[in-house]
Design an enzyme around this catalytic site. Structure first.
Site, mmCIF file in Angstrom:
data_model
loop_
_atom_site.group_PDB
_atom_site.id
_atom_site.type_symbol
_atom_site.label_atom_id
_atom_site.label_comp_id
_atom_site.label_asym_id
_atom_site.label_seq_id
_atom_site.Cartn_x
_atom_site.Cartn_y
_atom_site.Cartn_z
ATOM 1 N N ASP A 242 0.872 -1.172 0.000
ATOM 2 C CA ASP A 242 0.000 0.000 0.000
ATOM 3 C C ASP A 242 0.914 1.228 0.000
ATOM 4 O O ASP A 242 2.147 1.137 0.006
ATOM 5 C CB ASP A 242 -0.981 -0.017 1.182
HETATM 6 C C1 BGC Z 1 -5.296 2.966 0.290
HETATM 7 C C2 BGC Z 1 -5.545 1.879 -0.723
HETATM 8 C C3 BGC Z 1 -5.487 2.458 -2.120
HETATM 9 C C4 BGC Z 1 -4.150 3.134 -2.317
HETATM 10 C C5 BGC Z 1 -3.944 3.668 -3.710
HETATM 11 C C6 BGC Z 1 -4.084 3.783 -0.048
HETATM 12 O O1 BGC Z 1 -3.997 4.882 0.774
HETATM 13 O O2 BGC Z 1 -5.123 2.378 1.560
HETATM 14 O O3 BGC Z 1 -6.771 1.251 -0.454
HETATM 15 O O4 BGC Z 1 -5.679 1.424 -3.054
HETATM 16 O O5 BGC Z 1 -4.054 4.198 -1.390
HETATM 17 O O6 BGC Z 1 -4.715 4.767 -3.945
#
Ligand code: BGC
Length: 765
Positions: free
Chosen positions: A318
């Site tokens: 993430d």
């Molecule tokens: C979130 C994810 C998301 C990623 C990309 C993160 O902050 O936890 O769920 O897919 O950002 O945008």
């Protein structure tokens, strides 16, 4: 800070038969069609890998934010792709993946321009012509493409209990994502929502394991289709592996303490179901479990995910989470050590996303012999395979035929049906609802004229809270009610903000001239950390408005739009009717109006236990000992499970009665199947849909059993007076649990089966 919160977005700132819409879960799933050419893809991947330099390989493992190829850098609004920056990223560093949207949703054409520029450099100017895979969050429809179809959030889809409809919605999401030129969707969230304070609760399918399993798997199958290469499909990403949804304090990305047995009983099964459904990629939980950040856990990312679950796809981190092993979790004393830990744990791709640190440090680690190049080859092979599977090597550009699948007029009807079927009627004193269309109505409350509160997070911007970026035709509840009963019958006064006082007196005065009050309460849009709260109770501004309106003596109907259940015990008793709409999406206004005035009959069932007290957050599948036993005679004591409304609750404008719950055998053994049937009759005077839910209870087990567990559901539609026999087929796996050795077992003994208030039993030998 991950994203500056300027005024813009995230980054700038069983058998199914007619009328039965859902089935018990399929145990084994075949992989999608593109896997049938496994040997062919493997050969191509190996041949390409053998020609790649270390730098080219590590570039493939690196994912950067879109702002890295723009001229004006991080935090600024979108301007345009700058060819020099793009060449630095894609040509000089061979970056394999780019993600995100800067500012707010773009048009389809803008996306095509961006993707075309990226692929021009990747496939024409790099040595090996490897296309870039672009990733996006299309969370309830295509968040970041203008005029896409925005559906209800997962929590509402789970309330609909309509798997067939959810598959339609997810198929449309896939088509509109692909039409935007993007082939990788960071969706679905299959974290089980056990902590209602958590700001991402609305992104989950609720508190139940079975719901997360079947809705997660259905989403993946619909998005990836029979062949993910098709211009109608995208690769899905199950997230966030594992245990993200139960932070102790309820704060996003704060620590979880989850015993292994619970991890396996509650949180792991939806990921197993997603793997069985053929999911191509996984994103990792940014948090820690029991002191170990998940991005550093070889046990979870390799032994469990690949070893036990059999996952073969791409593991992506993430946001910034390798860097955070050093800066936030403090388990790595340097950034370089963090990279080593994450790669050793099993990461394939790093969502860095704002610099080349991962790229340089990983190259260094390999050159120093701290990480073997063969380890790098494993990850790169998976990434190249994914690119083959989604067809990027054949045509990396936005596909002409895909564009025709964007924004078809019929999609709005699917969004409307989905929003309508999620709406859950939890109170209807003396059948006050549906309201008659000839009456005068005061529409009030902070949710009444808000389109952002209907759509929630991931709506045109990351936070979803900027109405100026919504399509002009988006209707608030107020506007939809005016459409429904005519402007002259509607009075509007906001009365209160979501968290702040507004002109309450005006709302009270406006109430004088009306027959009914529709008071729209809940939450505005928020996502992730900006959505963190300290108190689950509905803010004072809203409670006060409700009390003032009750004091007028006019009948009040409450409508809640919210991502998580805000506690409203203090104002519940005086409400005459209550609708829970969750975050119903773009068609939420019309759907709510349809239910309020009887054009639609509500059929949603709660996918979680709606809490009554902040100190009593107890799921429906709690232990027997959660219920207090040693009560003092004569003194009323709140026993353990005391929600405002229980899991599975939801009323209709008609009534259903259940009879003849029966099993085809009273004893089963080994792999025997047991058939369960029940007869449901519509005993009211209008057509309605009913969710028939089957629960089981293990009477005695070596690990304390749950009071009950959902084992299957079917949604049926019945005309007045019509009755239908509903069947379920179960086997021992449906009654299994995780034992003290972490094995999933079914112990011999007696089990109870429950549908509505009926019960029967059988013995497993
Ligand atoms: C979130 C994810 C998301 C990623 C990309 C993160 O902050 O936890 O769920 O897919 O950002 O945008």
């Amino acid at each position: 800070m991950k994203r500056p919160f300027l005024s813009v977005s995230k980054f700038a700132l069983s058998t199914c038969f007619a009328l039965i819409f859902s089935c018990t879960e399929k145990k084994t799933e075949t992989n999608s069609k593109s896997d049938s050419s496994t040997d062919d893809i493997d050969q191509k991947v190996q041949s390409l890998l053998s020609q790649m330099t270390l730098e080219e390989k590590v570039g493939q493992m690196t994912q950067l934010n879109l702002n890295m190829i723009l001229s004006n850098g991080y935090g600024a609004p979108f301007d345009s792709v700058q060819i020099d920056s793009l060449r630095k990223v894609v040509k000089d560093r061979n970056i394999g993946s780019i993600l995100n949207c800067i500012d707010h949703a773009y048009t389809v054409e803008k996306w095509h321009e961006i993707i075309t520029k990226i692929q021009d450099v990747a496939t024409k100017e790099t040595r090996l012509k490897i296309p870039v895979i672009y990733g996006i969050d299309a969370i309830h429809g295509v968040t970041f493409t203008q005029n896409s179809t925005l559906f209800p959030h997962n929590i509402s889809l789970a309330a609909s209990r309509n798997l067939e409809m959810v598959q339609k919605a997810e198929g449309i999401t896939a088509m509109e994502t692909r039409a935007s030129g993007i082939r990788w969707n960071f969706d679905p969230v299959v974290d089980v929502g056990r902590q209602p304070l958590w700001s991402r609760f609305g992104e989950t399918f609720g508190e139940d394991v079975y719901l997360a399993k079947v809705f997660g798997a259905a989403t993946i199958k619909a998005q990836q289709g029979a062949d993910v290469k098709s211009s109608k499909n995208v690769a899905s990403c199950m997230k966030h592996f594992l245990g993200y949804s139960m932070p102790i304090t309820g704060k996003d990305r704060s620590p979880s303490i989850i015993p292994e047995i619970m991890l396996r009983e509650i949180f792991l099964p939806p990921f197993q179901a997603a793997v069985n459904a053929g999911v191509k990629t996984v994103m990792i939980n940014s948090g820690e479990i029991n002191g170990t950040p998940v991005h550093s856990s070889k046990y979870l990312l390799t032994d469990v995910l690949r070893g036990e679950l059999g996952f073969k796809g791409v593991v992506v981190t993430d946001w910034e989470d390798i860097i955070r092993l050093h800066t936030r979790h403090k388990i790595a004393s340097t950034h370089k050590e963090a990279v080593k830990i994450a790669i050793d744990a099993g990461i394939d791709m790093s969502m860095v996303p704002h610099d080349y640190s991962f790229y340089f440090l990983l190259i260094e680690l390999v050159k120093e012999g701290q990480i073997k190049e063969s380890r790098i080859d494993e990850s790169v092979a998976r990434i190249l395979r994914l690119k083959h599977e989604v067809g990027l090597f054949e045509n990396a550009y936005p596909e002409k035929e895909a564009i025709a699948n964007f924004g078809k007029p019929e999609y709005a009807k699917v969004a409307l049906d989905a929003a309508t079927e999620g709406i859950t009627l939890v109170k209807n004193d003396q059948n006050i609802l549906p309201l008659s269309k000839g009456k005068r109505i005061l529409v009030t409350g902070p949710g009444a004229n808000s389109i952002t509160a209907l759509n929630g997070c991931w709506s045109h911007t990351w936070q979803g809270n900027m109405p100026q970026f919504y399509p002009e035709d988006t209707k608030s509840i107020l506007e939809a009610i005016k459409d429904e009963i005519g402007e002259k019958n509607v009075v509007f006064s906001e009365g209160a903000g979501f968290t702040e006082d507004k002109d309450m007196k005006a709302a009270v005065a406006a109430a004088k001239s009306v027959d009914y009050i529709v008071l729209c309460l809940g939450e505005d849009a928020y996502a992730e950390q900006p959505g963190v709260i300290d108190d689950l109770e509905l803010p004072e501004s809203q409670l006060n408005l409700a009390k003032a309106l009750y004091a007028t003596g006019k009948p009040v109907i409450l409508v809640f739009v919210e991502g998580r259940p805000r506690i409203f015990r203090k104002i519940e008793p005086q409400a005459k009717g209550i609708l829970l709409a969750y975050w119903p999406g773009h068609e939420g206004g019309p759907a709510i109006a349809d239910v309020l005035f009887g054009d639609a009959n509500p059929s949603g069932k709660l996918p979680f236990s709606y809490p009554r007290f902040t100190g009593n957050i107890v799921p429906y599948d709690h232990k027997f000992t959660d219920v207090i036993q040693e009560l003092k005679p004569g003194i009323e004591t709140k026993t353990g499970y005391y929600p405002q409304y229980p899991f599975g609750f939801g009323l209709s404008y008609t009534t259903f009665t259940y009879s003849n719950l029966s099993v085809d055998k009273k004893e089963i053994t080994g792999d025997d199947k047991i058939s369960v049937s029940v007869v449901v009759k519509n005993t009211g005077n209008r057509q309605g849909k009913e969710v028939v839910e089957l629960y089981s209870r293990d009477l005695f087990a070596s690990i304390t059993p749950s009071l009950k567990r959902l084992r299957g559901f079917k949604k049926i539609s019945l005309d007045p007076g019509q009755e239908q026999k509903v069947d379920f087929t179960l086997d021992k796996s449906d009654f299994a649990f995780v034992n003290k050795d972490y094995q999933t077992v079914t112990e011999p003994g007696e089990f109870e089966l429950m549908v509505d208030t009926l019960k029967t039993n059988f013995i497993y030998k």
